[in-house]
Scaffold this motif. Structure first.
Motif, PDB file in Angstrom:
ATOM      1  N   LEU A 102       0.821  -1.217   0.000  1.00 55.30           N
ATOM      2  CA  LEU A 102       0.000   0.000   0.000  1.00 55.30           C
ATOM      3  C   LEU A 102       0.855   1.266   0.000  1.00 55.30           C
ATOM      4  O   LEU A 102       0.316   2.367   0.066  1.00 55.30           O
ATOM      5  N   GLY A 103       2.169   1.106  -0.047  1.00 57.81           N
ATOM      6  CA  GLY A 103       3.037   2.274  -0.195  1.00 57.81           C
ATOM      7  C   GLY A 103       3.834   2.676   1.020  1.00 57.81           C
ATOM      8  O   GLY A 103       4.516   3.706   0.997  1.00 57.81           O
ATOM      9  N   VAL A 104       3.777   1.876   2.101  1.00 55.97           N
ATOM     10  CA  VAL A 104       4.571   2.186   3.289  1.00 55.97           C
ATOM     11  C   VAL A 104       6.055   1.992   2.982  1.00 55.97           C
ATOM     12  O   VAL A 104       6.443   1.062   2.278  1.00 55.97           O
ATOM     13  N   GLU A 105       6.890   2.877   3.510  1.00 55.67           N
ATOM     14  CA  GLU A 105       8.326   2.795   3.257  1.00 55.67           C
ATOM     15  C   GLU A 105       8.992   1.708   4.095  1.00 55.67           C
ATOM     16  O   GLU A 105       9.935   1.058   3.638  1.00 55.67           O
ATOM     17  N   ALA A 106       8.555   1.523   5.337  1.00 56.34           N
ATOM     18  CA  ALA A 106       9.153   0.518   6.215  1.00 56.34           C
ATOM     19  C   ALA A 106       8.213   0.219   7.366  1.00 56.34           C
ATOM     20  O   ALA A 106       7.377   1.049   7.743  1.00 56.34           O
ATOM     21  N   CYS A 107       8.362  -0.986   7.933  1.00 57.16           N
ATOM     22  CA  CYS A 107       7.579  -1.395   9.097  1.00 57.16           C
ATOM     23  C   CYS A 107       8.526  -1.678  10.259  1.00 57.16           C
ATOM     24  O   CYS A 107       9.508  -2.401  10.101  1.00 57.16           O
ATOM     25  N   PHE A 108       8.215  -1.110  11.422  1.00 56.81           N
ATOM     26  CA  PHE A 108       8.999  -1.328  12.632  1.00 56.81           C
ATOM     27  C   PHE A 108       8.175  -2.126  13.628  1.00 56.81           C
ATOM     28  O   PHE A 108       6.989  -1.855  13.808  1.00 56.81           O
ATOM     29  N   SER A 109       8.789  -3.082  14.292  1.00 57.90           N
ATOM     30  CA  SER A 109       8.095  -3.809  15.347  1.00 57.90           C
ATOM     31  C   SER A 109       7.932  -2.912  16.562  1.00 57.90           C
ATOM     32  O   SER A 109       8.812  -2.106  16.884  1.00 57.90           O
ATOM     33  N   ILE A 110       6.817  -3.058  17.242  1.00 57.24           N
ATOM     34  CA  ILE A 110       6.558  -2.279  18.455  1.00 57.24           C
ATOM     35  C   ILE A 110       7.612  -2.571  19.521  1.00 57.24           C
ATOM     36  O   ILE A 110       7.819  -1.778  20.451  1.00 57.24           O
ATOM     37  N   GLU A 111       8.322  -3.702  19.370  1.00 58.51           N
ATOM     38  CA  GLU A 111       9.339  -4.083  20.338  1.00 58.51           C
ATOM     39  C   GLU A 111      10.697  -3.433  20.078  1.00 58.51           C
ATOM     40  O   GLU A 111      11.627  -3.623  20.859  1.00 58.51           O
ATOM     41  N   ILE A 112      10.821  -2.690  18.987  1.00 55.11           N
ATOM     42  CA  ILE A 112      12.094  -2.057  18.679  1.00 55.11           C
ATOM     43  C   ILE A 112      12.468  -1.061  19.779  1.00 55.11           C
ATOM     44  O   ILE A 112      11.610  -0.368  20.321  1.00 55.11           O
ATOM     45  N   ASP A 113      13.746  -1.027  20.130  1.00 56.37           N
ATOM     46  CA  ASP A 113      14.218  -0.085  21.139  1.00 56.37           C
ATOM     47  C   ASP A 113      13.989   1.344  20.660  1.00 56.37           C
ATOM     48  O   ASP A 113      14.247   1.650  19.490  1.00 56.37           O
ATOM     49  N   PRO A 114      13.469   2.233  21.493  1.00 55.30           N
ATOM     50  CA  PRO A 114      13.192   3.612  21.071  1.00 55.30           C
ATOM     51  C   PRO A 114      14.404   4.321  20.467  1.00 55.30           C
ATOM     52  O   PRO A 114      14.272   5.081  19.517  1.00 55.30           O
ATOM     53  N   ASP A 115      15.590   4.072  21.024  1.00 56.75           N
ATOM     54  CA  ASP A 115      16.809   4.688  20.493  1.00 56.75           C
ATOM     55  C   ASP A 115      17.096   4.182  19.085  1.00 56.75           C
ATOM     56  O   ASP A 115      17.446   4.948  18.183  1.00 56.75           O
ATOM     57  N   GLU A 116      16.924   2.874  18.873  1.00 53.87           N
ATOM     58  CA  GLU A 116      17.130   2.293  17.540  1.00 53.87           C
ATOM     59  C   GLU A 116      16.083   2.807  16.558  1.00 53.87           C
ATOM     60  O   GLU A 116      16.379   3.105  15.399  1.00 53.87           O
ATOM     61  N   PHE A 117      14.849   2.916  17.042  1.00 51.79           N
ATOM     62  CA  PHE A 117      13.770   3.459  16.213  1.00 51.79           C
ATOM     63  C   PHE A 117      14.101   4.874  15.756  1.00 51.79           C
ATOM     64  O   PHE A 117      13.969   5.213  14.585  1.00 51.79           O
ATOM     65  N   CYS A 118      14.576   5.698  16.675  1.00 51.37           N
ATOM     66  CA  CYS A 118      14.939   7.084  16.369  1.00 51.37           C
ATOM     67  C   CYS A 118      16.077   7.145  15.359  1.00 51.37           C
ATOM     68  O   CYS A 118      16.024   7.889  14.375  1.00 51.37           O
ATOM     69  N   SER A 119      17.114   6.333  15.575  1.00 52.30           N
ATOM     70  CA  SER A 119      18.278   6.349  14.679  1.00 52.30           C
ATOM     71  C   SER A 119      17.916   5.872  13.282  1.00 52.30           C
ATOM     72  O   SER A 119      18.337   6.464  12.277  1.00 52.30           O
ATOM     73  N   THR A 120      17.126   4.804  13.205  1.00 49.98           N
ATOM     74  CA  THR A 120      16.736   4.266  11.900  1.00 49.98           C
ATOM     75  C   THR A 120      15.845   5.243  11.146  1.00 49.98           C
ATOM     76  O   THR A 120      16.023   5.475   9.949  1.00 49.98           O
ATOM     77  N   LEU A 121      14.877   5.832  11.856  1.00 47.86           N
ATOM     78  CA  LEU A 121      13.980   6.793  11.221  1.00 47.86           C
ATOM     79  C   LEU A 121      14.763   8.025  10.754  1.00 47.86           C
ATOM     80  O   LEU A 121      14.489   8.573   9.681  1.00 47.86           O
ATOM     81  N   THR A 122      15.744   8.436  11.540  1.00 51.48           N
ATOM     82  CA  THR A 122      16.601   9.560  11.136  1.00 51.48           C
ATOM     83  C   THR A 122      17.337   9.237   9.841  1.00 51.48           C
ATOM     84  O   THR A 122      17.374  10.053   8.910  1.00 51.48           O
ATOM     85  N   ASN A 123      17.908   8.035   9.770  1.00 55.53           N
ATOM     86  CA  ASN A 123      18.626   7.634   8.560  1.00 55.53           C
ATOM     87  C   ASN A 123      17.711   7.584   7.348  1.00 55.53           C
ATOM     88  O   ASN A 123      18.074   8.016   6.245  1.00 55.53           O
ATOM     89  N   LEU A 124      16.518   7.043   7.549  1.00 55.77           N
ATOM     90  CA  LEU A 124      15.550   6.942   6.448  1.00 55.77           C
ATOM     91  C   LEU A 124      15.177   8.316   5.909  1.00 55.77           C
ATOM     92  O   LEU A 124      15.161   8.540   4.693  1.00 55.77           O
ATOM     93  N   LEU A 125      14.876   9.247   6.806  1.00 59.52           N
ATOM     94  CA  LEU A 125      14.439  10.573   6.372  1.00 59.52           C
ATOM     95  C   LEU A 125      15.604  11.385   5.816  1.00 59.52           C
ATOM     96  O   LEU A 125      15.425  12.155   4.870  1.00 59.52           O
ATOM     97  N   ASN A 126      16.793  11.210   6.386  1.00 60.06           N
ATOM     98  CA  ASN A 126      17.962  11.881   5.807  1.00 60.06           C
ATOM     99  C   ASN A 126      18.191  11.413   4.383  1.00 60.06           C
ATOM    100  O   ASN A 126      18.485  12.205   3.482  1.00 60.06           O
ATOM    101  N   ARG A 127      18.054  10.091   4.187  1.00 58.15           N
ATOM    102  CA  ARG A 127      18.225   9.540   2.832  1.00 58.15           C
ATOM    103  C   ARG A 127      17.121  10.042   1.906  1.00 58.15           C
ATOM    104  O   ARG A 127      17.369  10.410   0.767  1.00 58.15           O
TER     105      ARG A 127
END
Length: 234
Positions: free
Chosen positions: A91-116
């Motif tokens: 349906l066009g989502v860029e990525a899926c994160f598990s609710i269990e992902i560490d908040p710090d990892e979630f922040c870093s990954t989302l930062t990388n995605l948006l920077n890219r």
């Protein structure tokens, strides 16, 4: 930092992932009020916390309609062991994160995605797009409009991801670009490679529907079986 729109099952202040983003200087905004989406111009991405699969799919479809001219990247914060990530990607989502992902990892990954995501324009400009277009025989990528001009006559609008995929293929015209190279240049290595391979195929499917006269018998984007794709230009 970025401003993101959020659809959350609980108060944003109680959600550890969004709370962490706020502590790191991000701005988070609820984008639904009284059943109506409000995605203002400051929002650079949308994160949806998965509820039920049908409801989440409906939200995605409605958000796509309400942001059709803005191409805002969307991400899912999915339930534990969610079975529906492929549906969301389709349906066009860029990525899926598990609710269990560490908040710090979630922040870093989302930062990388948006920077890219938001660096593609400056990257292209620095490399070779001073004239705001990139011409390869019968295909011209128009940076300013994020579109492609076919045969000097038909201009077709592309989404951000479609433009980036076509740019990479065009930059390697008449050569096979493997899945791994497309993934590396367009997404980040932190994401699930199998999901991204599916995502690449889905984007190419939509690209063919936009630029090919007969998508089932493509002239421009050829599949190189088990390897990747090739943009064939005269």
């Amino acid at each position: 930092m970025y401003t993101i729109g959020v659809l959350s099952l609980i108060d944003l202040k109680e959600n550890s992932h969004f709370k962490f983003l706020t502590e790191k200087g991000w701005a988070t905004k609820e984008i639904m009020k009284k059943g109506v989406f409000n995605v203002d111009s400051q929002i650079r991405a949308i994160v949806i916390e998965e509820s039920s699969m049908p409801k989440t799919c409906c939200q995605l479809i409605e958000l796509k309609k309400s942001t059709i001219n803005r191409d805002i990247p969307m991400y899912i914060l999915s339930k534990k062991n969610s079975e529906y990530n492929k549906v969301y990607l389709q349906l066009g989502v860029e990525a899926c994160f598990s609710i269990e992902i560490d908040p710090d990892e979630f922040c870093s990954t989302l930062t990388n995605l948006l920077n890219r995501c938001y660096s593609v324009t400056s990257q292209i400009t620095k490399e070779k797009f001073e004239n705001k277009s990139y011409l390869s025989n019968n295909i011209e990528l128009i940076l300013e409009n994020r579109s492609v001009l076919i045969g000097g006559q038909k201009e077709v609008g592309l989404t951000n991801i479609e433009f980036k995929i076509l740019y990479v293929l065009n930059d390697n015209a008449n050569k096979t670009v493997c899945y791994a190279d497309l993934i590396e240049k367009v997404w980040t290595i932190e994401q699930n490679k199998n999901e991204l391979k599916y995502k690449v195929a889905n984007v190419v499917f939509h690209l063919r529907n936009k630029i090919e006269k007969n998508p089932k018998s493509p002239v421009f984007i050829k599949t190189v079986r088990s390897r990747g794709y090739m943009l064939c230009l005269n």
